[in-house]
Write an enzyme that holds these catalytic residues in place. Sequence first.
Site, PDB file in Angstrom:
ATOM      1  N   ASP A 122      30.829  34.521  20.646  1.00  0.00           N
ATOM      2  CA  ASP A 122      29.753  33.712  21.230  1.00  0.00           C
ATOM      3  C   ASP A 122      29.168  32.663  20.306  1.00  0.00           C
ATOM      4  O   ASP A 122      28.254  31.934  20.702  1.00  0.00           O
ATOM      5  CB  ASP A 122      28.599  34.623  21.656  1.00  0.00           C
ATOM      6  CG  ASP A 122      27.804  35.108  20.461  1.00  0.00           C
ATOM      7  OD1 ASP A 122      28.415  35.731  19.573  1.00  0.00           O
ATOM      8  OD2 ASP A 122      26.598  34.819  20.387  1.00  0.00           O
ATOM      9  N   ASP A 132      27.433  40.963  18.198  1.00  0.00           N
ATOM     10  CA  ASP A 132      26.138  40.388  18.622  1.00  0.00           C
ATOM     11  C   ASP A 132      26.333  39.191  19.546  1.00  0.00           C
ATOM     12  O   ASP A 132      27.085  38.261  19.232  1.00  0.00           O
ATOM     13  CB  ASP A 132      25.344  39.933  17.397  1.00  0.00           C
ATOM     14  CG  ASP A 132      24.923  41.093  16.524  1.00  0.00           C
ATOM     15  OD1 ASP A 132      23.920  41.735  16.849  1.00  0.00           O
ATOM     16  OD2 ASP A 132      25.611  41.371  15.522  1.00  0.00           O
ATOM     17  N   ASP A 187      33.864  40.203  19.104  1.00  0.00           N
ATOM     18  CA  ASP A 187      32.631  40.039  18.340  1.00  0.00           C
ATOM     19  C   ASP A 187      31.595  41.037  18.886  1.00  0.00           C
ATOM     20  O   ASP A 187      31.773  41.603  19.978  1.00  0.00           O
ATOM     21  CB  ASP A 187      32.147  38.589  18.490  1.00  0.00           C
ATOM     22  CG  ASP A 187      30.759  38.387  17.925  1.00  0.00           C
ATOM     23  OD1 ASP A 187      30.525  38.804  16.780  1.00  0.00           O
ATOM     24  OD2 ASP A 187      29.901  37.820  18.638  1.00  0.00           O
TER      25      ASP A 187
HETATM   26 MG   LIG Z   1      28.134  36.924  17.916  1.00  0.00          MG
END
Ligand SMILES: [Mg+2]
Length: 250
Positions: A191, A14, A12
């Site tokens: 996240d 961000d 991922d």
């Molecule tokens: Mg993310």
Amino acid sequence: MPAKGDCALFLDFDGTLVEIAERPEAVVVAPGLPNTLATLRDQLGGALALVSGRSIGTLDGFFGPHRFDAAGLHGVEHRLRGELAPCRPTDHPKLRALIEALPTRLPLHPGVLIEDKGCSVGLHWRLAPEYEEELTKLVQEMAAGLGSEYRLQLGKAVAEILPAHASKGGIIDYFLHQPPFAERTAVFIGDDLTDELGFATVNGRDGVSIRVGKGPTIAQRRIETPAELRRCLSEWASKGRIDVERLSPA
Ligand SMILES: [Mg+2]
């Protein structure tokens, strides 16, 4: 323990490779990260892909001159072995009409941001957290109004509307059926809520799921911060080995 050469690495963007910024365009890619990822990709025989809610064009802007294989917009578009399978906004007239009308339907506040990604749209309230409840409800209603072809994806101070068929779990599964990703142990690092769908896919294929940061998760392991992940990636690139065994359990 997955050995280098046997892994397919999915990342991922961000909140995982970069710290989340107040505005999406304000994130900063750490110097050296693009080259670290390119080294890992080459060591993995090409089996490294970014898996993001961002568009692939936006990711390319952050990582230029590198152009990594990627799934953009949570899998609405992807690039595999350098070949782009794009999304076409013209295939989404109902969504486009909604996006065009959005500025008149949102609370007037400079901190409420519209991120138009062509075939999806994100509403951000990181700068106006007092609008979380109102915006979440509004976006839920708008997504429902588009019918079953679209769905809502909640994230950190963001709500997105995207084509219902798209998910990080689905696109990771697709990549794992294609060379050079097939026949490898999947490692996915993310996240946020959208990444939990990817963790489920990876867990179901005897892969390794890693959550960056706090919060409940179905991931197996945890890394505290994007900075800590970047340190791990550098170490893996210089050792020539993806070493997940030393990471904390989630
Ligand atoms: Mg993310």
